[in-house]
Scaffold this motif. Structure first.
Motif, PDB file in Angstrom:
ATOM      1  N   ALA B  35    -102.324 -19.894  58.149  1.00  0.00           N
ATOM      2  CA  ALA B  35    -102.249 -21.080  58.859  1.00  0.00           C
ATOM      3  C   ALA B  35    -102.458 -21.986  57.501  1.00  0.00           C
ATOM      4  O   ALA B  35    -103.208 -22.226  56.351  1.00  0.00           O
ATOM      5  CB  ALA B  35    -103.212 -21.785  59.893  1.00  0.00           C
ATOM      6  N   TYR B  37    -102.824 -26.566  56.558  1.00  0.00           N
ATOM      7  CA  TYR B  37    -102.949 -27.965  56.953  1.00  0.00           C
ATOM      8  C   TYR B  37    -102.943 -28.467  56.070  1.00  0.00           C
ATOM      9  O   TYR B  37    -103.259 -28.589  54.872  1.00  0.00           O
ATOM     10  CB  TYR B  37    -104.273 -28.221  57.744  1.00  0.00           C
ATOM     11  CG  TYR B  37    -105.112 -26.408  58.490  1.00  0.00           C
ATOM     12  CD1 TYR B  37    -105.672 -25.517  58.126  1.00  0.00           C
ATOM     13  CD2 TYR B  37    -105.259 -26.943  59.339  1.00  0.00           C
ATOM     14  CE1 TYR B  37    -105.950 -24.436  58.153  1.00  0.00           C
ATOM     15  CE2 TYR B  37    -105.567 -26.225  60.993  1.00  0.00           C
ATOM     16  CZ  TYR B  37    -106.208 -24.379  60.142  1.00  0.00           C
ATOM     17  OH  TYR B  37    -106.731 -23.882  61.235  1.00  0.00           O
ATOM     18  N   GLN B  39    -104.261 -32.560  54.762  1.00  0.00           N
ATOM     19  CA  GLN B  39    -105.365 -33.666  55.544  1.00  0.00           C
ATOM     20  C   GLN B  39    -105.078 -34.920  53.826  1.00  0.00           C
ATOM     21  O   GLN B  39    -105.223 -34.904  53.523  1.00  0.00           O
ATOM     22  CB  GLN B  39    -106.541 -32.971  54.976  1.00  0.00           C
ATOM     23  CG  GLN B  39    -107.652 -34.362  55.532  1.00  0.00           C
ATOM     24  CD  GLN B  39    -109.238 -33.415  54.635  1.00  0.00           C
ATOM     25  OE1 GLN B  39    -109.608 -32.664  54.093  1.00  0.00           O
ATOM     26  NE2 GLN B  39    -110.388 -33.733  55.717  1.00  0.00           N
ATOM     27  N   GLN B  43    -108.886 -38.723  56.784  1.00  0.00           N
ATOM     28  CA  GLN B  43    -108.670 -38.194  58.501  1.00  0.00           C
ATOM     29  C   GLN B  43    -109.277 -36.570  58.839  1.00  0.00           C
ATOM     30  O   GLN B  43    -109.315 -36.136  57.635  1.00  0.00           O
ATOM     31  CB  GLN B  43    -106.820 -38.218  58.483  1.00  0.00           C
ATOM     32  CG  GLN B  43    -106.858 -39.738  58.970  1.00  0.00           C
ATOM     33  CD  GLN B  43    -105.205 -39.883  58.708  1.00  0.00           C
ATOM     34  OE1 GLN B  43    -104.293 -38.763  59.329  1.00  0.00           O
ATOM     35  NE2 GLN B  43    -104.197 -41.039  58.695  1.00  0.00           N
ATOM     36  N   ALA B  44    -109.374 -36.497  60.081  1.00  0.00           N
ATOM     37  CA  ALA B  44    -108.821 -34.728  59.988  1.00  0.00           C
ATOM     38  C   ALA B  44    -108.213 -34.132  59.393  1.00  0.00           C
ATOM     39  O   ALA B  44    -106.947 -34.680  59.881  1.00  0.00           O
ATOM     40  CB  ALA B  44    -109.028 -34.456  61.714  1.00  0.00           C
ATOM     41  N   PRO B  45    -107.930 -32.973  59.281  1.00  0.00           N
ATOM     42  CA  PRO B  45    -107.296 -32.191  58.774  1.00  0.00           C
ATOM     43  C   PRO B  45    -106.077 -31.725  60.144  1.00  0.00           C
ATOM     44  O   PRO B  45    -106.855 -32.342  61.264  1.00  0.00           O
ATOM     45  CB  PRO B  45    -107.482 -30.650  58.860  1.00  0.00           C
ATOM     46  CG  PRO B  45    -108.970 -31.055  58.226  1.00  0.00           C
ATOM     47  CD  PRO B  45    -109.285 -31.816  58.996  1.00  0.00           C
ATOM     48  N   LEU B  47    -102.431 -29.366  61.684  1.00  0.00           N
ATOM     49  CA  LEU B  47    -102.049 -28.486  61.441  1.00  0.00           C
ATOM     50  C   LEU B  47    -100.562 -28.373  61.111  1.00  0.00           C
ATOM     51  O   LEU B  47    -100.105 -28.971  62.251  1.00  0.00           O
ATOM     52  CB  LEU B  47    -102.479 -27.429  62.510  1.00  0.00           C
ATOM     53  CG  LEU B  47    -101.714 -25.999  63.304  1.00  0.00           C
ATOM     54  CD1 LEU B  47    -102.381 -25.031  62.404  1.00  0.00           C
ATOM     55  CD2 LEU B  47    -101.663 -25.571  64.161  1.00  0.00           C
ATOM     56  N   TYR B  88    -104.166 -27.352  52.771  1.00  0.00           N
ATOM     57  CA  TYR B  88    -105.449 -25.912  52.967  1.00  0.00           C
ATOM     58  C   TYR B  88    -104.982 -25.268  53.186  1.00  0.00           C
ATOM     59  O   TYR B  88    -103.910 -25.262  54.596  1.00  0.00           O
ATOM     60  CB  TYR B  88    -106.550 -26.245  53.243  1.00  0.00           C
ATOM     61  CG  TYR B  88    -107.743 -28.076  52.990  1.00  0.00           C
ATOM     62  CD1 TYR B  88    -107.178 -28.862  53.595  1.00  0.00           C
ATOM     63  CD2 TYR B  88    -108.426 -27.776  51.640  1.00  0.00           C
ATOM     64  CE1 TYR B  88    -107.868 -30.142  52.532  1.00  0.00           C
ATOM     65  CE2 TYR B  88    -109.263 -28.198  50.904  1.00  0.00           C
ATOM     66  CZ  TYR B  88    -109.110 -29.844  51.275  1.00  0.00           C
ATOM     67  OH  TYR B  88    -109.788 -30.597  51.035  1.00  0.00           O
ATOM     68  N   HIS B  90    -105.256 -21.134  55.310  1.00  0.00           N
ATOM     69  CA  HIS B  90    -107.250 -21.419  56.195  1.00  0.00           C
ATOM     70  C   HIS B  90    -106.639 -19.420  56.448  1.00  0.00           C
ATOM     71  O   HIS B  90    -105.606 -19.224  57.320  1.00  0.00           O
ATOM     72  CB  HIS B  90    -107.072 -21.894  57.520  1.00  0.00           C
ATOM     73  CG  HIS B  90    -107.948 -21.817  58.007  1.00  0.00           C
ATOM     74  ND1 HIS B  90    -107.899 -21.339  59.555  1.00  0.00           N
ATOM     75  CD2 HIS B  90    -109.494 -20.446  57.850  1.00  0.00           C
ATOM     76  CE1 HIS B  90    -108.110 -21.035  60.511  1.00  0.00           C
ATOM     77  NE2 HIS B  90    -109.889 -20.314  59.692  1.00  0.00           N
ATOM     78  N   PHE B  99    -111.619 -20.550  54.179  1.00  0.00           N
ATOM     79  CA  PHE B  99    -110.532 -22.067  53.495  1.00  0.00           C
ATOM     80  C   PHE B  99    -110.012 -21.508  52.485  1.00  0.00           C
ATOM     81  O   PHE B  99    -111.268 -21.648  51.293  1.00  0.00           O
ATOM     82  CB  PHE B  99    -110.488 -23.901  53.729  1.00  0.00           C
ATOM     83  CG  PHE B  99    -110.348 -23.299  54.958  1.00  0.00           C
ATOM     84  CD1 PHE B  99    -111.942 -23.681  56.049  1.00  0.00           C
ATOM     85  CD2 PHE B  99    -109.453 -24.386  55.174  1.00  0.00           C
ATOM     86  CE1 PHE B  99    -111.956 -23.655  57.728  1.00  0.00           C
ATOM     87  CE2 PHE B  99    -110.264 -25.315  57.269  1.00  0.00           C
ATOM     88  CZ  PHE B  99    -110.571 -24.499  58.410  1.00  0.00           C
TER      89      PHE B  99
END
Lengths: 121, 108
Positions: B35, B37, B39, B43-45, B47, B88, B90, B99
């Motif tokens: 996957a 992401y 970021q 903030q949060a990552p 998808l 990132y 993953h 990750f």
């Protein structure tokens, strides 16, 4: 959505539990994972739990250092430390894991906002 | 554990450019369970891509993923100002899931 508890400031050796409250989907049917991010650094996968039966899987790097749990009655997941260290200072994210074949935990598709934990004497 | 190495560490490009981000695994990733992401600071990552090439809901089609085995790529065609962030990869093929260290995409 996943809503995490607020930031915490603790001293080394203290215990702490942070939470991740779930809403909008069936809590006990999706794995929930925890991810650590030290300031200015990358993401680290800590572990994951299936609230339906509390099965958990840990990254060996975090095994024994933290405990991941889930409460089906309150639809909340938890991350707990019994004795914090300064090196635990980081932002911690909870995230829902999408499901693969046979309830296999997959990628993280829904994230909490993060909880900043600061450990300092 | 499967180690993911992302390159480059930092990529400096201009809006409108094409970005190519690489993720190399230390061993073959079963079922291409990779996957990506995005970021942004504070903030949060988010998808972007799952299973190497499937865009998540609401992700613009300028984002695309490819690859198999040990080599995976995230391509962003026609960079928009809001695309400058850290990315990132993953792997969720085998626990412990891991990750990459991230690629920072910055404005040139």
């Amino acid at each position: 959505q996943l809503v995490q508890s607020g930031g915490e400031v603790k001293k080394p050796g203290e215990s702490l539990e942070i939470s991740c409250k779930v809403s909008g989907y069936s809590f006990d049917k999706y794995w929930i994972g925890w991810v650590r991010q030290v300031s200015g650094k990358g993401l680290e996968w800590m572990g994951i739990i299936y609230p339906g039966d509390s099965e958990s899987r840990y990254n060996p790097s975090f095994q024994g250092q933290v405990t991941i749990s889930a409460d089906r009655s309150t639809e909340t997941a938890y991350l707990r430390w019994s004795s914090l260290k300064a090196s635990d200072t980081a932002v911690y994210f909870c995230a829902r894991s999408a499901l693969g074949p046979g309830w296999y935990p997959m990628y993280l598709d829904l994230w909490g906002q993060g909880t900043l934990v600061t450990v300092s004497s | 554990e499967i180690v993911l190495t992302q390159s480059p560490g930092t990529l400096s490009l201009s809006p409108g450019d094409r970005a190519t981000l690489s993720c190399r695994a230390s061993e073959s990733v079963n079922r291409n369970y990779i996957a990506w992401y995005q970021q942004k600071p504070g903030q949060a990552p988010r998808l972007l891509i799952s299973t190497a090439s499937f865009r998540a809901a609401g992700i613009p089609d300028r984002f695309s993923g490819s690859g198999s085995g040990t080599d995976f790529t995230l391509t962003i065609s026609g960079l928009e100002p809001e695309d400058f962030a850290v990315y990132y990869c993953h792997q969720y093929s085998r626990t412990p899931y891991t990750f990459g260290q991230g690629t920072k995409l910055e404005i040139k």
